[in-house]
Design a protein around this motif. Structure first.
Motif, PDB file in Angstrom:
ATOM      1  N   VAL A   2       0.841  -1.199   0.000  1.00  0.00           N
ATOM      2  CA  VAL A   2       0.000   0.000   0.000  1.00  0.00           C
ATOM      3  C   VAL A   2       0.873   1.245   0.000  1.00  0.00           C
ATOM      4  O   VAL A   2       0.633   2.193  -0.742  1.00  0.00           O
ATOM      5  N   HIS A   3       1.926   1.236   0.804  1.00  0.00           N
ATOM      6  CA  HIS A   3       2.852   2.376   0.838  1.00  0.00           C
ATOM      7  C   HIS A   3       3.543   2.558  -0.512  1.00  0.00           C
ATOM      8  O   HIS A   3       3.764   3.696  -0.943  1.00  0.00           O
ATOM      9  N   ASP A   4       3.871   1.453  -1.179  1.00  0.00           N
ATOM     10  CA  ASP A   4       4.465   1.543  -2.519  1.00  0.00           C
ATOM     11  C   ASP A   4       3.501   2.237  -3.476  1.00  0.00           C
ATOM     12  O   ASP A   4       3.901   3.108  -4.249  1.00  0.00           O
ATOM     13  N   GLN A   6       1.120   4.292  -2.709  1.00  0.00           N
ATOM     14  CA  GLN A   6       0.985   5.694  -2.318  1.00  0.00           C
ATOM     15  C   GLN A   6       2.162   6.525  -2.806  1.00  0.00           C
ATOM     16  O   GLN A   6       2.006   7.693  -3.146  1.00  0.00           O
ATOM     17  N   SER A   7       3.345   5.926  -2.866  1.00  0.00           N
ATOM     18  CA  SER A   7       4.497   6.681  -3.357  1.00  0.00           C
ATOM     19  C   SER A   7       4.437   6.844  -4.877  1.00  0.00           C
ATOM     20  O   SER A   7       4.904   7.840  -5.411  1.00  0.00           O
ATOM     21  N   PRO A  10       0.878   9.583  -5.287  1.00  0.00           N
ATOM     22  CA  PRO A  10       0.723  10.281  -4.011  1.00  0.00           C
ATOM     23  C   PRO A  10      -0.564  11.092  -3.866  1.00  0.00           C
ATOM     24  O   PRO A  10      -1.004  11.359  -2.756  1.00  0.00           O
ATOM     25  N   ARG A  15      -6.629   4.004   1.116  1.00  0.00           N
ATOM     26  CA  ARG A  15      -6.799   3.779   2.554  1.00  0.00           C
ATOM     27  C   ARG A  15      -6.520   2.330   2.904  1.00  0.00           C
ATOM     28  O   ARG A  15      -6.747   1.436   2.106  1.00  0.00           O
ATOM     29  N   MET A  16      -6.064   2.115   4.126  1.00  0.00           N
ATOM     30  CA  MET A  16      -5.832   0.777   4.656  1.00  0.00           C
ATOM     31  C   MET A  16      -6.720   0.603   5.871  1.00  0.00           C
ATOM     32  O   MET A  16      -6.751   1.469   6.748  1.00  0.00           O
ATOM     33  N   ARG A  35       2.685 -10.413  -1.857  1.00  0.00           N
ATOM     34  CA  ARG A  35       2.822  -8.968  -2.082  1.00  0.00           C
ATOM     35  C   ARG A  35       2.465  -8.642  -3.540  1.00  0.00           C
ATOM     36  O   ARG A  35       1.838  -7.633  -3.828  1.00  0.00           O
ATOM     37  N   SER A  39      -0.164  -5.977  -4.810  1.00  0.00           N
ATOM     38  CA  SER A  39       0.307  -4.930  -5.722  1.00  0.00           C
ATOM     39  C   SER A  39      -0.472  -4.935  -7.029  1.00  0.00           C
ATOM     40  O   SER A  39      -0.846  -3.869  -7.539  1.00  0.00           O
TER      41      SER A  39
END
Length: 157
Positions: A2-4, A6-7, A10, A15-16, A35, A39
């Protein structure tokens, strides 16, 4: 994963959420491949929804299963498209996929990887209602080594 996402995107609302109890349920499996499942689902949601459409990733439990859901607020799909969306090379909107470079393999790979881990994947959708992709995997307490394959031979995106 999720962070990947978001980067990479952006400005997109991603949301998580955790449901049905604290923490994240554990499963026995190949971390890199699981993963990849997440993804691919998040990338698919981002690629096929308007930039203002939210994407929500939910994890939790449902009985003996660990559940991962990726929900979007995009245009949704017809029943016919939803029935075929996990087929190799199938694209619900081939003109849009061609313009954005899609091959029609991402969801097929998701299906193969989830199956290889003893799980199931499905989609709930309707035109104008967005999509929810739901992955169910056996929780670690319910998984035995006999259920896990020694090797997994699936296409990689």
């Amino acid at each position: 994963a999720v962070h990947d996402a978001q980067s990479i995107a952006p400005r997109r609302p991603i949301r998580m959420e955790v449901f049905d109890g604290p923490g994240t349920p554990e499963v026995l499996g190949d971390e890199a491949r699981l993963r990849q499942v997440l993804s691919n689902l998040v990338a698919n949601a981002l690629q096929h929804t308007p930039e203002t459409a939210a994407v929500t990733v939910r994890v939790g439990t449902d009985g003996d299963s660990a559940v991962l859901e990726v929900r979007d607020e995009g245009p949704g799909m017809s029943t016919e498209d939803a029935q075929r969306v996990f087929e190799r090379f199938y694209r619900a909107d081939s003109s849009r996929a061609r313009a954005s470079g899609g091959t029609g393999l991402g969801l097929s790979i998701v299906d193969s990887l989830v199956y290889a881990h003893g799980g199931t994947v499905g989609v709930s959708t309707a035109p104008g209602q967005g999509c929810t992709f739901r992955v169910s995997l056996p929780r670690i307490a319910e998984t035995s080594e006999a259920k896990m394959p020694a090797e997994v031979d699936v296409p990689v995106s």
